[in-house]
Motif scaffolding. Structure first.
Motif, short mmCIF file in Angstrom:
data_model
loop_
_atom_site.label_atom_id
_atom_site.label_comp_id
_atom_site.label_asym_id
_atom_site.label_seq_id
_atom_site.Cartn_x
_atom_site.Cartn_y
_atom_site.Cartn_z
N LEU A 72 4.43 29.07 -0.68
CA LEU A 72 3.72 28.11 0.16
C LEU A 72 4.58 26.92 0.56
CD1 LEU A 72 0.18 28.07 -1.53
CD2 LEU A 72 0.99 29.46 0.40
N LYS A 73 5.70 26.74 -0.12
CA LYS A 73 6.60 25.64 0.22
C LYS A 73 7.66 26.05 1.24
CE LYS A 73 6.07 23.28 -4.22
NZ LYS A 73 6.75 22.75 -5.44
N ALA A 74 7.70 27.33 1.58
CA ALA A 74 8.68 27.80 2.56
C ALA A 74 8.33 27.25 3.94
CB ALA A 74 8.70 29.32 2.59
N PRO A 75 9.32 26.96 4.76
CA PRO A 75 9.08 26.38 6.09
C PRO A 75 8.18 27.22 6.98
CG PRO A 75 11.40 26.21 5.50
CD PRO A 75 10.77 27.08 4.46
N ASP A 76 8.22 28.53 6.80
CA ASP A 76 7.44 29.41 7.68
C ASP A 76 6.13 29.88 7.04
OD1 ASP A 76 8.52 31.03 5.72
OD2 ASP A 76 8.96 32.70 7.10
N ALA A 77 5.74 29.29 5.91
CA ALA A 77 4.56 29.77 5.18
C ALA A 77 3.29 29.70 6.02
CB ALA A 77 4.38 28.97 3.90
N VAL A 78 3.05 28.55 6.64
CA VAL A 78 1.83 28.40 7.43
C VAL A 78 1.83 29.35 8.61
CG1 VAL A 78 0.43 26.81 8.81
CG2 VAL A 78 1.56 25.99 6.73
#
Length: 370
Positions: A72-78
């Motif tokens: 969830l902390k990855a830049p592309d998570a959302v």
């Protein structure tokens, strides 16, 4: 057709409150996708004893769900989750207040993607207020809500409850209740909503009688001075001759009269005006003269509201539990089968007799693609 067959749930929660809430929705037919950390997943997976690769706790709480592993902390998570969010009916999370907002997954952000989303946050003390960010667990919520102080041992010290009351009665059950009400409301408005479920606050409801006594007569109960906290001989635990325990709850007069007549309590002691402590001692001396089996034989077929305290092992093999099929549903892992958690849903709302818990991230590719 189960009641929630057309409902899709995205569950970001771990451990107990949120997973148990989504389990109840799963049992009623909802399609639940569990979002987990890559590598480790829900911390409950690591508990013991093991049932296959993961803990039996995890299996009981997550059978029938699907799992995706997302950082969830990855830049592309959302962005990766966006298509799934767009078609989700219910989202459940139980991070500390503000965490989902910082991840770009807060309600205000997600309602722009899906205006019909019902977003349920489960936390200790709600999303606002002085205690909102305080770290705590079940025992802390019980302590601060006044509930723990109502349960004391013979030395006056509070007794640790054997079940996680805050997580279940304060968190999971209210979450499901509000989710179902919100779904009904959405049927009328076509709009989603935000649900703020506070485990600590919801515990106050469980002490309704104490609140009433306090607010109306300033008779605030203590740990052993009220009807249901050990202050009455009519709601008491008595030791038998074989060191077992009789749970006696003949509260109403008709039951108390039956109970007193059967055990042969002196007439003077039966009166409501008699000293409660003295009556409790007198009843205790009588009960201590016979074994648990003797008393149950004596009470058989009588309206006295008395039970012998059973072990959990004894409880699950009770003929009544078998006759009602309470543990008839199964969970299977790697060829081994155990009874599923008996969630409080009527049989007509439930589906398959057997379910499996998901492997960590087993459905990531299927749901999110590569």
């Amino acid at each position: 057709m189960r009641p929630l067959d057309d409902i899709r749930v995205l569950d970001f929660s771990t451990l107990l409150p949120g997973p148990f809430a989504s389990l109840m929705l799963t049992e009623a037919g909802a399609q639940v996708v569990k979002v987990e950390r890559p590598g480790r997943g829900d911390e409950m997976r690591s508990y013991v004893p093991k049932f296959g690769e993961d803990s039996v706790n995890f299996a009981l709480l997550n059978a029938g769900k699907r799992s995706i592993a997302v950082d969830l902390k990855a830049p592309d998570a959302v962005q990766r989750l966006r298509p799934l969010i767009a078609e989700t009916d219910v989202l459940i999370e139980q991070f500390r207040p503000g965490v989902m907002d910082r991840l770009g997954l807060g309600y205000e952000a997600l309602r722009l993607i899906n205006p019909r989303l019902i977003y349920c946050s489960i936390s200790g003390w709600g999303q606002s207020g002085p205690k909102a960010l305080v770290a705590a667990h079940d025992l802390n919520y019980l302590a601060e809500s006044g509930i723990l102080g109502l349960s004391t041992g013979v030395d006056g010290a509070p007794v640790i409850p054997p079940v996680l009351i805050s997580d279940l009665a304060g968190g999971a059950y209210p979450a499901v209740m509000n989710i179902l009400i919100a779904l009904r409301g959405r049927d009328k408005s076509n709009e989603g909503t935000y649900l703020d479920v506070s485990m600590g606050e919801n515990l106050l409801t469980l002490a309704y009688w104490g609140l009433g006594n306090g607010f109306v007569a300033d008779l605030w109960p203590g740990g052993s001075d009220a009807l249901v906290t050990g202050g009455s001989p009519r709601y008491q635990i008595y030791r038998t001759a074989d060191d077992r325990f009789l749970a006696a709850a003949p509260i109403e007069d008709k039951f108390w009269d039956n109970f007193c007549s059967i055990i042969g309590l002196d007439l003077v002691m039966r009166a409501s005006s008699a000293d409660h402590a003295a009556v409790t001692d007198a009843v205790g001396r009588i009960i201590a003269k016979k074994t648990a089996a003797d008393w149950m034989a004596i009470f058989e077929g009588k309206d006295v509201c008395c039970s012998i305290v059973a072990s959990l092992k004894d409880a699950v093999i009770d003929p009544h539990i078998s006759a009602r099929g309470v543990l008839a549903r199964k969970i299977s892992v790697d060829g081994r089968t155990i009874p599923a958690l008996p969630v409080p849903l009527n049989e007509q709302f439930r589906g398959s007799k057997e379910a499996k818990p998901p492997r960590l991230g087993a459905h990531t590719d299927e749901i999110l693609g590569n």
